[in-house]
Design an enzyme around this catalytic site. Sequence first.
Site, PDB file in Angstrom:
ATOM      1  N   ASP A  10       0.867  -1.164   0.000  1.00  0.00           N
ATOM      2  CA  ASP A  10       0.000   0.000   0.000  1.00  0.00           C
ATOM      3  C   ASP A  10       0.917   1.232   0.000  1.00  0.00           C
ATOM      4  OD1 ASP A  10      -2.403   1.629   0.461  1.00  0.00           O
ATOM      5  OD2 ASP A  10      -1.594   1.881   2.477  1.00  0.00           O
ATOM      6  N   ASP A  12      -0.284   5.223   0.788  1.00  0.00           N
ATOM      7  CA  ASP A  12      -0.585   6.268   1.769  1.00  0.00           C
ATOM      8  C   ASP A  12      -0.661   5.696   3.177  1.00  0.00           C
ATOM      9  OD1 ASP A  12      -0.730   8.322  -0.133  1.00  0.00           O
ATOM     10  OD2 ASP A  12      -2.798   7.806  -0.623  1.00  0.00           O
ATOM     11  N   ARG A  57     -14.889  14.079   1.038  1.00  0.00           N
ATOM     12  CA  ARG A  57     -14.370  14.768   2.222  1.00  0.00           C
ATOM     13  C   ARG A  57     -14.607  16.269   2.116  1.00  0.00           C
ATOM     14  NH1 ARG A  57      -8.879  11.668   1.598  1.00  0.00           N
ATOM     15  NH2 ARG A  57      -9.577   9.602   2.236  1.00  0.00           N
ATOM     16  N   ALA A  80      -5.891  22.035  -7.773  1.00  0.00           N
ATOM     17  CA  ALA A  80      -4.789  22.720  -7.092  1.00  0.00           C
ATOM     18  C   ALA A  80      -4.142  21.816  -6.057  1.00  0.00           C
ATOM     19  CB  ALA A  80      -5.300  24.004  -6.426  1.00  0.00           C
ATOM     20  N   THR A 118      -2.857   0.551  -4.540  1.00  0.00           N
ATOM     21  CA  THR A 118      -3.334   1.725  -3.820  1.00  0.00           C
ATOM     22  C   THR A 118      -4.630   2.248  -4.405  1.00  0.00           C
ATOM     23  OG1 THR A 118      -2.749   4.004  -3.188  1.00  0.00           O
ATOM     24  CG2 THR A 118      -1.906   3.215  -5.284  1.00  0.00           C
ATOM     25  N   ASP A 177      -1.542  -0.414   6.274  1.00  0.00           N
ATOM     26  CA  ASP A 177      -1.582   0.359   7.518  1.00  0.00           C
ATOM     27  C   ASP A 177      -2.992   0.623   8.009  1.00  0.00           C
ATOM     28  OD1 ASP A 177      -2.118   3.770   7.085  1.00  0.00           O
ATOM     29  OD2 ASP A 177      -2.146   2.372   5.400  1.00  0.00           O
TER      30      ASP A 177
END
Length: 252
Positions: A10, A12, A57, A80, A118, A177
Amino acid sequence: MCELRAVFWDVDGTLADSEMEGHRPAYNEAFAKEGLSWHWDKNTYARLLFIAGGYHRLQSFAREQGTELDSEQLYRVRLAKQEYYLRRAKNGDVPLRQGVRRLVHELKASGIQQWIVTSSSFSSVKALLDANFPDPDTFCGCITSEDVGRPKPSPEGYALALTRSCCAANEVIVIEDSHAGLLAACAAGLACLVTPSVWDHRITHEHHQACAVLSSLGEPNYPATLLKGFACPESLVTVDYLQLLLLEFSGR
Protein backbone atom coordinates in the site's frame (compact mmCIF):
# COMPACT_ATOMS: atom_id res chain seq x y z
CA MET A 1 6.44 -25.12 1.27
CA CYS A 2 5.03 -21.72 0.30
CA GLU A 3 7.82 -19.54 -1.03
CA LEU A 4 7.54 -15.77 -0.94
CA ARG A 5 7.49 -14.47 -4.52
CA ALA A 6 5.91 -11.04 -4.17
CA VAL A 7 5.14 -8.23 -1.75
CA PHE A 8 2.19 -5.94 -2.44
CA TRP A 9 2.69 -2.48 -0.92
CA ASP A 10 0.00 0.00 0.00
CA VAL A 11 1.17 3.62 -0.33
CA ASP A 12 -0.59 6.27 1.77
CA GLY A 13 0.31 5.63 5.41
CA THR A 14 2.26 2.45 4.61
CA LEU A 15 5.04 3.29 2.19
CA ALA A 16 5.08 6.94 3.23
CA ASP A 17 3.45 9.33 5.66
CA SER A 18 1.71 10.87 2.66
CA GLU A 19 -1.66 11.56 4.23
CA MET A 20 -0.52 13.91 6.98
CA GLU A 21 2.66 15.29 5.41
CA GLY A 22 1.58 15.28 1.77
CA HIS A 23 -2.15 15.41 1.06
CA ARG A 24 -3.17 17.43 4.14
CA PRO A 25 -0.80 20.39 3.58
CA ALA A 26 -1.59 20.26 -0.14
CA TYR A 27 -5.29 20.69 0.67
CA ASN A 28 -4.48 23.64 2.91
CA GLU A 29 -2.50 25.32 0.13
CA ALA A 30 -5.40 24.70 -2.26
CA PHE A 31 -7.85 26.24 0.20
CA ALA A 32 -5.71 29.37 0.44
CA LYS A 33 -5.48 29.63 -3.34
CA GLU A 34 -9.27 29.37 -3.61
CA GLY A 35 -9.72 32.06 -0.95
CA LEU A 36 -11.20 29.69 1.62
CA SER A 37 -10.39 30.29 5.29
CA TRP A 38 -10.29 26.55 6.00
CA HIS A 39 -7.31 24.82 7.60
CA TRP A 40 -7.14 21.09 8.21
CA ASP A 41 -4.98 20.31 11.23
CA LYS A 42 -3.94 16.72 11.85
CA ASN A 43 -6.88 15.87 14.09
CA THR A 44 -9.39 17.28 11.61
CA TYR A 45 -7.82 15.43 8.72
CA ALA A 46 -7.68 12.17 10.70
CA ARG A 47 -11.42 12.46 11.27
CA LEU A 48 -12.06 13.21 7.61
CA LEU A 49 -10.07 10.14 6.53
CA PHE A 50 -13.04 8.04 7.64
CA ILE A 51 -14.77 9.45 4.55
CA ALA A 52 -13.61 7.68 1.39
CA GLY A 53 -12.37 9.96 -1.39
CA GLY A 54 -11.26 13.58 -1.49
CA TYR A 55 -14.41 14.74 -3.28
CA HIS A 56 -16.67 13.44 -0.53
CA ARG A 57 -14.37 14.77 2.22
CA LEU A 58 -14.54 18.25 0.74
CA GLN A 59 -18.31 18.15 0.44
CA SER A 60 -18.75 16.84 3.98
CA PHE A 61 -16.45 19.46 5.48
CA ALA A 62 -18.12 22.25 3.52
CA ARG A 63 -21.48 21.24 4.95
CA GLU A 64 -19.97 21.29 8.45
CA GLN A 65 -19.00 24.90 7.78
CA GLY A 66 -22.55 25.70 6.70
CA THR A 67 -21.76 26.13 3.03
CA GLU A 68 -21.67 24.25 -0.26
CA LEU A 69 -18.98 24.13 -2.93
CA ASP A 70 -20.28 24.11 -6.48
CA SER A 71 -18.83 21.76 -9.06
CA GLU A 72 -16.41 24.39 -10.42
CA GLN A 73 -15.04 25.18 -6.96
CA LEU A 74 -14.63 21.50 -6.15
CA TYR A 75 -12.78 20.98 -9.41
CA ARG A 76 -10.44 23.94 -8.79
CA VAL A 77 -9.66 22.88 -5.22
CA ARG A 78 -8.97 19.28 -6.20
CA LEU A 79 -6.84 20.30 -9.19
CA ALA A 80 -4.79 22.72 -7.09
CA LYS A 81 -4.42 20.16 -4.31
CA GLN A 82 -3.08 17.59 -6.78
CA GLU A 83 -0.55 20.11 -8.14
CA TYR A 84 0.67 21.01 -4.64
CA TYR A 85 0.90 17.35 -3.61
CA LEU A 86 2.90 16.41 -6.70
CA ARG A 87 5.30 19.27 -6.02
CA ARG A 88 5.80 18.14 -2.42
CA ALA A 89 6.33 14.52 -3.45
CA LYS A 90 8.78 15.42 -6.23
CA ASN A 91 10.74 17.63 -3.83
CA GLY A 92 11.10 14.78 -1.34
CA ASP A 93 8.90 16.49 1.26
CA VAL A 94 6.75 13.40 1.83
CA PRO A 95 8.76 11.14 4.19
CA LEU A 96 8.92 7.38 3.87
CA ARG A 97 7.89 5.43 6.93
CA GLN A 98 10.54 3.88 9.13
CA GLY A 99 12.17 0.80 7.64
CA VAL A 100 10.55 1.11 4.23
CA ARG A 101 13.64 2.03 2.21
CA ARG A 102 15.68 -0.70 3.91
CA LEU A 103 13.10 -3.43 3.24
CA VAL A 104 12.42 -2.33 -0.34
CA HIS A 105 16.13 -2.64 -1.16
CA GLU A 106 16.38 -6.00 0.63
CA LEU A 107 13.43 -7.38 -1.32
CA LYS A 108 14.87 -6.13 -4.60
CA ALA A 109 18.26 -7.72 -3.83
CA SER A 110 16.47 -11.00 -3.09
CA GLY A 111 14.67 -10.98 -6.45
CA ILE A 112 11.20 -10.77 -4.91
CA GLN A 113 8.57 -8.92 -6.92
CA GLN A 114 7.22 -5.68 -5.45
CA TRP A 115 3.93 -4.19 -6.55
CA ILE A 116 2.08 -1.04 -5.53
CA VAL A 117 -1.63 -1.52 -4.78
CA THR A 118 -3.33 1.72 -3.82
CA SER A 119 -6.56 3.69 -4.10
CA SER A 120 -4.52 6.80 -4.99
CA SER A 121 -3.94 8.11 -8.51
CA PHE A 122 -1.05 6.99 -10.68
CA SER A 123 0.39 10.52 -10.88
CA SER A 124 0.57 10.77 -7.07
CA VAL A 125 2.27 7.39 -6.77
CA LYS A 126 4.73 8.06 -9.58
CA ALA A 127 5.85 11.36 -8.04
CA LEU A 128 6.52 9.66 -4.70
CA LEU A 129 8.36 6.70 -6.24
CA ASP A 130 10.45 8.83 -8.60
CA ALA A 131 11.68 10.92 -5.66
CA ASN A 132 12.54 7.96 -3.44
CA PHE A 133 13.22 4.99 -5.72
CA PRO A 134 14.63 6.35 -9.00
CA ASP A 135 15.54 2.86 -10.27
CA PRO A 136 12.52 1.95 -12.45
CA ASP A 137 13.13 -1.75 -11.81
CA THR A 138 12.45 -1.49 -8.05
CA PHE A 139 8.71 -2.05 -8.49
CA CYS A 140 7.22 -4.37 -11.06
CA GLY A 141 4.07 -2.30 -11.48
CA CYS A 142 1.33 -0.23 -9.90
CA ILE A 143 -2.36 -0.87 -9.39
CA THR A 144 -3.96 2.54 -8.81
CA SER A 145 -7.39 4.14 -8.76
CA GLU A 146 -7.38 4.28 -12.56
CA ASP A 147 -7.15 0.47 -12.77
CA VAL A 148 -10.13 -0.55 -10.64
CA GLY A 149 -13.80 0.29 -10.32
CA ARG A 150 -13.93 0.24 -6.52
CA PRO A 151 -11.40 1.41 -3.91
CA LYS A 152 -10.37 -0.51 -0.80
CA PRO A 153 -11.90 -2.25 1.15
CA SER A 154 -12.86 -3.87 -2.14
CA PRO A 155 -10.33 -6.62 -2.95
CA GLU A 156 -10.40 -5.67 -6.63
CA GLY A 157 -6.95 -4.06 -6.62
CA TYR A 158 -5.28 -7.00 -4.93
CA ALA A 159 -7.02 -9.48 -7.22
CA LEU A 160 -5.69 -7.57 -10.22
CA ALA A 161 -2.19 -7.52 -8.72
CA LEU A 162 -2.31 -11.30 -8.35
CA THR A 163 -3.22 -11.64 -12.02
CA ARG A 164 -0.52 -9.27 -13.25
CA SER A 165 2.20 -10.71 -11.01
CA CYS A 166 1.32 -14.29 -12.03
CA CYS A 167 1.55 -15.27 -8.35
CA ALA A 168 -0.67 -17.52 -6.30
CA ALA A 169 -2.26 -16.08 -3.17
CA ASN A 170 -0.05 -18.26 -0.95
CA GLU A 171 3.09 -16.70 -2.47
CA VAL A 172 2.29 -13.10 -1.53
CA ILE A 173 2.48 -10.85 1.54
CA VAL A 174 0.61 -7.55 1.68
CA ILE A 175 1.91 -4.62 3.75
CA GLU A 176 -0.86 -2.27 4.89
CA ASP A 177 -1.58 0.36 7.52
CA SER A 178 -5.34 0.89 7.48
CA HIS A 179 -8.64 -0.74 8.32
CA ALA A 180 -9.81 -0.59 4.69
CA GLY A 181 -6.51 -1.97 3.38
CA LEU A 182 -6.48 -4.90 5.78
CA LEU A 183 -10.06 -5.80 4.87
CA ALA A 184 -9.19 -5.63 1.16
CA ALA A 185 -6.18 -7.93 1.57
CA CYS A 186 -8.17 -10.43 3.65
CA ALA A 187 -11.02 -10.44 1.15
CA ALA A 188 -8.49 -11.30 -1.56
CA GLY A 189 -7.24 -14.24 0.55
CA LEU A 190 -3.82 -12.70 1.15
CA ALA A 191 -1.57 -12.67 4.19
CA CYS A 192 -1.28 -9.14 5.54
CA LEU A 193 1.37 -7.51 7.71
CA VAL A 194 0.05 -4.31 9.29
CA THR A 195 2.08 -1.31 10.42
CA PRO A 196 -0.85 0.74 11.77
CA SER A 197 -1.35 4.38 11.08
CA VAL A 198 -1.76 6.24 14.35
CA TRP A 199 -4.66 8.09 12.73
CA ASP A 200 -6.80 5.04 11.91
CA HIS A 201 -8.37 4.00 15.20
CA ARG A 202 -10.55 1.37 13.50
CA ILE A 203 -7.57 -0.81 12.64
CA THR A 204 -7.22 -2.11 16.22
CA HIS A 205 -10.58 -3.86 15.89
CA GLU A 206 -9.27 -5.91 12.97
CA HIS A 207 -5.84 -6.92 14.33
CA HIS A 208 -6.98 -10.53 14.59
CA GLN A 209 -7.20 -10.73 10.79
CA ALA A 210 -3.56 -9.71 10.26
CA CYS A 211 -0.76 -12.28 10.25
CA ALA A 212 1.33 -9.78 12.26
CA VAL A 213 1.04 -6.22 13.53
CA LEU A 214 4.12 -4.08 14.22
CA SER A 215 4.55 -0.41 14.99
CA SER A 216 6.81 -0.04 11.93
CA LEU A 217 9.14 -2.11 9.75
CA GLY A 218 12.01 -1.12 12.02
CA GLU A 219 15.51 0.28 11.65
CA PRO A 220 18.68 -0.90 13.44
CA ASN A 221 18.57 2.09 15.79
CA TYR A 222 14.76 2.32 15.88
CA PRO A 223 13.38 -1.18 16.54
CA ALA A 224 9.78 -2.02 15.75
CA THR A 225 7.36 -2.94 18.52
CA LEU A 226 5.51 -6.22 18.01
CA LEU A 227 1.78 -5.85 18.68
CA LYS A 228 0.61 -9.23 17.34
CA GLY A 229 2.18 -12.28 15.73
CA PHE A 230 5.48 -14.14 15.82
CA ALA A 231 8.46 -12.56 17.52
CA CYS A 232 10.38 -10.42 15.05
CA PRO A 233 14.16 -11.05 15.28
CA GLU A 234 16.08 -7.89 16.13
CA SER A 235 12.73 -6.07 15.80
CA LEU A 236 13.34 -5.64 12.07
CA VAL A 237 10.99 -6.85 9.34
CA THR A 238 13.20 -8.74 6.88
CA VAL A 239 12.69 -11.08 3.93
CA ASP A 240 13.16 -14.06 6.28
CA TYR A 241 10.51 -12.72 8.66
CA LEU A 242 8.04 -12.21 5.80
CA GLN A 243 8.68 -15.81 4.71
CA LEU A 244 7.94 -16.99 8.26
CA LEU A 245 4.67 -15.08 8.31
CA LEU A 246 3.64 -16.53 4.96
CA LEU A 247 4.27 -20.06 6.20
CA GLU A 248 2.25 -19.40 9.35
CA PHE A 249 -0.62 -17.91 7.36
CA SER A 250 -0.68 -20.79 4.86
CA GLY A 251 -0.86 -23.28 7.72
CA ARG A 252 -4.01 -21.80 9.25
